[in-house]
Design a protein around this motif. Structure first.
Motif, PDB file in Angstrom:
ATOM      1  N   TYR A  60      19.532   3.817   2.550  1.00 47.70           N
ATOM      2  CA  TYR A  60      19.464   5.194   3.036  1.00 47.70           C
ATOM      3  C   TYR A  60      20.727   5.482   3.850  1.00 47.70           C
ATOM      4  O   TYR A  60      21.299   4.587   4.469  1.00 47.70           O
ATOM      5  CB  TYR A  60      18.191   5.403   3.868  1.00 47.70           C
ATOM      6  N   HIS A  86      17.613   3.739  11.339  1.00 45.83           N
ATOM      7  CA  HIS A  86      17.502   4.030   9.900  1.00 45.83           C
ATOM      8  C   HIS A  86      18.357   3.110   9.038  1.00 45.83           C
ATOM      9  O   HIS A  86      18.150   3.036   7.832  1.00 45.83           O
ATOM     10  CB  HIS A  86      17.845   5.497   9.638  1.00 45.83           C
ATOM     11  N   LYS A 121      16.496   0.896   6.792  1.00 46.97           N
ATOM     12  CA  LYS A 121      15.872   1.356   5.546  1.00 46.97           C
ATOM     13  C   LYS A 121      16.814   1.066   4.378  1.00 46.97           C
ATOM     14  O   LYS A 121      17.707   1.848   4.056  1.00 46.97           O
ATOM     15  CB  LYS A 121      15.563   2.858   5.615  1.00 46.97           C
ATOM     16  N   HIS A 122      16.666  -0.098   3.813  1.00 49.08           N
ATOM     17  CA  HIS A 122      17.382  -0.408   2.572  1.00 49.08           C
ATOM     18  C   HIS A 122      16.561  -1.479   1.856  1.00 49.08           C
ATOM     19  O   HIS A 122      16.938  -2.637   1.760  1.00 49.08           O
ATOM     20  CB  HIS A 122      18.839  -0.847   2.814  1.00 49.08           C
ATOM     21  N   ASN A 137      10.851   9.238   0.926  1.00 46.90           N
ATOM     22  CA  ASN A 137      10.725   8.722   2.287  1.00 46.90           C
ATOM     23  C   ASN A 137      11.168   9.829   3.240  1.00 46.90           C
ATOM     24  O   ASN A 137      12.209  10.452   3.038  1.00 46.90           O
ATOM     25  CB  ASN A 137      11.608   7.481   2.442  1.00 46.90           C
ATOM     26  N   GLY A 190      20.659  14.070   5.500  1.00 40.97           N
ATOM     27  CA  GLY A 190      19.383  14.335   4.853  1.00 40.97           C
ATOM     28  C   GLY A 190      19.217  15.824   4.648  1.00 40.97           C
ATOM     29  O   GLY A 190      20.118  16.612   4.951  1.00 40.97           O
ATOM     30  N   HIS A 202      16.009  11.679   3.847  1.00 43.37           N
ATOM     31  CA  HIS A 202      17.368  11.142   3.957  1.00 43.37           C
ATOM     32  C   HIS A 202      17.980  10.858   2.583  1.00 43.37           C
ATOM     33  O   HIS A 202      17.285  10.457   1.646  1.00 43.37           O
ATOM     34  CB  HIS A 202      17.352   9.843   4.770  1.00 43.37           C
ATOM     35  N   HIS A 231      19.777   8.756  -0.229  1.00 42.46           N
ATOM     36  CA  HIS A 231      19.601   7.343  -0.541  1.00 42.46           C
ATOM     37  C   HIS A 231      20.120   7.040  -1.932  1.00 42.46           C
ATOM     38  O   HIS A 231      20.359   7.941  -2.734  1.00 42.46           O
ATOM     39  CB  HIS A 231      18.125   6.938  -0.415  1.00 42.46           C
TER      40      HIS A 231
END
Lengths: 693, 693
Positions: A304, A311, A314-315, A427, A441, A451, A453
């Motif tokens: 992301y 954040h 977030k991967h 997400n 985002g 967001h 991604h």
């Protein structure tokens, strides 16, 4: 169930059932047997993370396939991951034929993937945690509404504050005003960290600016919500797809035969579908020819793009951190696939060591595929038109909010296609009214920030193009030499396929270049096409190949080494299955695991005329927009493996045409495949007045 | 037929038939009327090259659409190209309502496209020409076998030795040992030039090295040939696709309505299918919204990569030099399309001025399109799964050896897709045994050299994104600023959509960049999405975008100016329909016609917030291989126009799901779309044991 399983084992022992194919996934009975063998040697409390087929070593397998009568059959072996007390991780190998544990290692500093059971527990703990309750209170959720708080637990990825030794999850927080409301409309702004060993919240990441609970009305897509808003449209008439004479494929065990193809269909908790030993019967050569030894989706990463803490965590590596097999859906007839379907189930182990089965995990079916080939001679109107059929092997897995629909498709012309459809739910993260998303985002609904991604998949291609000794060429469309006006290129129109042999593992690292229509050919340089004189090849044609956007040296770049380049080619090694490493959660990327490690360990290893593996990273970059919400219309993505200089001619000329006429009998219609034609009708009645029929 | 046509005209006059929609193609009666009006004013001998709809000027058309009661209905007008004695070319415009010729111009130095009738005559003349007979003799074809000699006449493209004033064709020569043999296995090595005015061979290009007639056995694909080699396979079971309750679309005249879409389906001799006035009913806004004003394939070029003379002349502009409409196939039920089909015919003029009709030129049908969207909540197993439907409008045209199958597809989520399948037969040239192809081609069969080539299509997109005032942004996926470790991008994961407004015609020229997943957004900057705040847009997602390989300044580069770049954006002009010019054959490219001319004439014209047209060149580069011969399995290619920030949410939530359950009633199955589900079956009998059903 237990009785049935015992019967199955018994019938296997007494020889009433054929033995499994060496590449078949472990059966429930075999899983139970592996667990029982381990338990008899290791008496401590163990939680089972994975019990899966330890695939036969390739050399052993090929020897057996060549002479099954005289070569010992490869043993059935289980590859086991177990978690003991104190987050101790054991990697074990169990020989099921010899009924013994052949290796058992305590592996330090790694975390195996997170199972659905691991995930399920977090939500209830989060709801009861006083610090979480406090945070909820701060953003407008009173204690008595904590049952309306939900979370999607993710692996923590990697967080340098906590390292790799404690098994952790991050809880992405949501809220449902009503149990039927989609929680993704109500993301909460803080993120608790869960310790899976102690089963407690050890930290909460709280943003510097608080975002109170979203007060927008629900944004739902389930049936009741649509009914309440005016209902479903009533103008879609049914389409029936039927095969009254049955399907055109046969299945023996897990070996499927369809048209000239033969393929063994495997499945494991991690990659999901695995296709093995793909061969094609070449009518012109009168022999079965090897095409691919093994195909799978081996890894993926979904980085992301929001740089604000936390954040960057977030991967998700959805395959290596959760398992595409573990998350696979039980498919339903007429919903996921239409037509005449053959299903295969998938057996796994649960945390307690008991076998479990996902029914209908794999869907196999045929579809009409439009025109296979057609030509009309303009001078005499003679015409041949042949319709195509395709064979689809698919599964769908749900990774928290998203779904990935994976379709492995065989075509009659020798092409192998991989199609992936992305659907499910974005997400989301909380945002204040009027808050600047800084371009990281998009506000897809009031108070909902989705967001940016990427979805980057790594396809593992273990080619066997007319045998196992293969080389890989990078092929670019290139202008010929000579300027416009020169003798050799007077009109400037010269162009050719510029081929570069990839020679070493280090030199087998390639980027994509759409400008030159770059492809890669997996070739057998000792099998030259009798007409073209070029090596028998399969060409990778893939056009959705974005660059990894997280920067060099950063967290994602380090952890997802496979995604730095479009293609890596390595020399085959039985142990090289997982391009981001065997155990992915909480790897730091220092050093990078999987592909970068293998290549840097042996950069000069030759990849010429040997057994090679091509790792291809492809995918899409997704900048969300409101039409992707509250549930996303499927976004398709595809790639092809196409035979080039492999066959002497079009290999599907023997598919019966729907219509074929020759110049010498232009008025005589030859409805060779006529029985399939009669089923089509005119939309509004009347008769069809085609000039040919 | 004549009587029927007269009746039709009469009933139109007496008002028993509704008047045609202003964008309807000319009917046979209207074509006859246009010819008759011209003949009454111009008594000399005239050969009709084209009589097609002169589309209403956009301003006039929009005014009428807005207030049809008070605005005069646009007249029916014919756009006419006529060839007179001495290769004189006349461009005319005939007002059919006023029954008069409103313009009539002698156009010097141009050649209109070649019709099928123009082509048909060449073969017989070639066979009788003494110099051709002599050349045939030199390569081993005796005079008595001249009836076995065939040719595919092509426009000459451009040959500087002959210029643009004489109407010429080049005859690509072939041989058929037997009338049913494919001539593409027997290419001849010389190339006669045909003068269409005098109907004689004026020159023969003979290569320096002679290549005798190929002696290889035939390589055929028609039914008798396959039967002789062992016959067709018998293991393909029929798939029936039926719509027992009828189709889900309606057609009034040529206006089709399907799901939320409305589209007018046009067709002309040149572009083939033309989609007009595409609108989508937005349930959330309660209104019909403009999406696209006009979509078509406007031009294409197929350059071949062999620099040896005279192969540089092989770079067919199949639309501008021959006409995608003129070459279109009469389609047959169950062969070209399966299911419940609605056909539309296409009317043209012939050389003598009589109307002719291709029956079933356009196929319209629906197909199941797999999963539209799906999501399962992992914690409660609630699930919604909705299947997609698509609407396909297609035609197929045969350009000598090749076929192009063109599919315009509407999706329920607002996406418009263009899919093209290439099939048919490779263009071939003679080669000696063992001859070096120098990389410019591939021996696909003994004695048969198939040259490298590109298929480059130019799609004309006239957007109307929520109205006619639009702008275009080039959108790249870009890394965020700040190095790894910096405060703003500590982990290096920042990325965003970098948008560049295209401001002028000169600045609206863009190349493709696959590395950054480049797309282009056609946007209405005065219609901001209420949630995202971003302009309502349609995004062009196209991934098969090779570079034009012929070099800058060379023949193809000059003639096919549109193909130099992936995207050109121009301000709308009623006369800008043909990106390589109105009359394409024998253009020299000095100066380049069409797009380069329009842009260089007004480089600084603003393309911001105005009526714009986006011209997109895409396609493939084809390096032939033996599996493409003797007939090529279809090679697919596709692109999408997708709504972004156009809708407030997923616009197809009202499509009935196949299955939907909500958490509050997890055990209650809601088979909202159940009747479509029941038709699917298990491949090998038994019952489906899905966990949900």
């Amino acid at each position: 169930m237990v009785l049935e399983r015992l019967k199955q084992v018994a019938s296997h022992v007494t020889g009433t059932l054929p033995p499994p194919h060496p590449l078949d996934p472990l059966s429930e009975a075999e899983i139970a047997s592996a667990v029982s063998i381990i338990r008899s040697e290791h008496k401590q409390e163990l939680f089972f993370n994975a019990v899966t087929l330890w695939e036969p070593r390739k050399a052993e397998m090929l020897a057996w396939l060549a002479t099954p009568e005289t070569t010992p059959r490869p043993h059935r072996v289980a590859d086991v991951v177990v978690i003991g007390k104190g987050s101790k991780v054991y990697d074990g190998v169990v020989d099921l034929d010899e009924k013994k544990v052949v290796s058992w290692e305590l592996t330090e500093g790694v975390q195996p993937l997170i199972t659905m059971e691991d995930l399920q527990i977090v939500e209830s703990i989060v709801r009861m945690d006083e610090k979480v309750i406090e945070q909820c209170g701060l953003i407008g959720i009173p204690r008595e509404n904590m049952h309306k708080v939900y979370c999607d637990p993710w692996t923590i990825g990697y967080d340098e504050r906590f390292g790799s030794n404690i098994r952790l999850q991050q809880a992405l927080m949501y809220y449902r005003p009503h149990p039927d409301d989609s929680q993704y409309t109500y993301p909460l702004d803080f993120c608790p960290i869960f310790n899976a060993d102690t089963q407690e919240i050890i930290h909460i990441d709280v943003p510097p600016i608080r975002r109170p609970l979203n007060l927008a009305p629900p944004n739902n897509y389930h049936a009741a919500a649509v009914e309440a808003e005016g209902g479903f449209r009533t103008d879609i008439k049914p389409i029936h797809i039927t095969q009254p004479e049955g399907v055109s494929f046969s299945v023996e065990g897990r070996t499927l035969k369809w048209q000239n193809w033969s393929v063994h269909i495997g499945f494991n908790y991690r990659e999901g579908l695995v296709l093995n030993n793909l061969t094609f019967f070449d009518r012109d050569e009168g022999r079965e020819r090897d095409v691919m030894w093994r195909l799978s989706l081996a890894e993926m990463v979904v980085p992301y793009g929001n740089p604000e803490h936390p954040h960057q965590r977030k991967h998700a590596f959805d395959l290596g951190e959760y398992g595409g097999g573990y998350m696979t859906n039980s498919l339903s007839l007429g919903c996921d696939c239409k037509g005449a379907i053959h299903y295969l189930d998938a057996a796994f182990v649960n945390r307690a060591g008991a076998p479990t089965t996902i029914k209908n995990a794999i869907c196999i079916h045929e579809e009409d595929a439009g025109i296979l080939f057609k030509h009309t001679d303009f001078r005499d109107d003679s015409c041949t038109i042949t319709r195509a059929r395709k064979l689809i092997m698919s599964h769908i897995f749900t990774a928290a909010n998203y779904e990935y629909c994976v379709y492995w498709i065989l075509h009659q012309d020798g092409t192998i296609q991989l199609e992936i459809k992305l659907t499910g739910i974005l997400n989301t993260y909380a945002m204040l009214p009027g808050e600047d998303t800084h371009g990281w985002g998009t506000q897809v609904y009031p108070g909902v920030n989705a967001h940016n991604h990427q979805h980057l998949f790594c396809m593992r291609i273990d080619p066997a193009v007319d045998g196992h000794s293969n080389s890989v060429f990078e092929v670019d469309a290139a202008q010929g030499p000579g300027e416009v006006g020169s003798a050799e290129n007077k009109y400037g129109n010269a162009f050719y396929a510029k081929k570069r042999l990839l020679e070493t593992q280090q030199g087998g690292v390639c980027d994509y270049d759409g400008d030159v229509s770059r492809t890669w050919e997996m070739a057998n340089t000792s099998r030259l096409n009798p007409y073209s004189g070029k090596p028998a090849s399969y060409k990778l044609v893939s056009r959705e190949v974005p660059k990894l956007l997280p920067k060099e040296g950063g967290l994602v770049w380090k952890r997802a080494g496979f995604a730095r380049h479009a293609v890596h080619v390595t020399k085959y090694d039985d142990s090289h299955l997982h391009p981001a490493g065997r155990h992915v959660p909480q790897t730091s990327g220092d050093p990078s695991q999987g592909l970068p490690a293998w290549i840097s360990a042996a950069p000069c290893t030759s990849i010429v005329d040997t057994d090679v593996v091509l790792w291809h990273t492809f995918g899409i970059t997704h900048f969300p927009s409101p039409e992707d919400f509250p549930v996303m219309p499927a976004e398709p993505m595809t790639l092809l493996l196409r035979p080039r200089n492999f066959f002497r001619r079009n290999p599907c000329l023997d598919v019966p045409p729907s219509f074929s006429s020759a110049p010498s009998a232009p008025k005589k219609n030859q409805f060779v495949g006529g029985k399939t034609v009669g089923e089509s009708t005119l939309a509004f009645g009347g008769t069809s007045a085609c000039s040919k029929c």
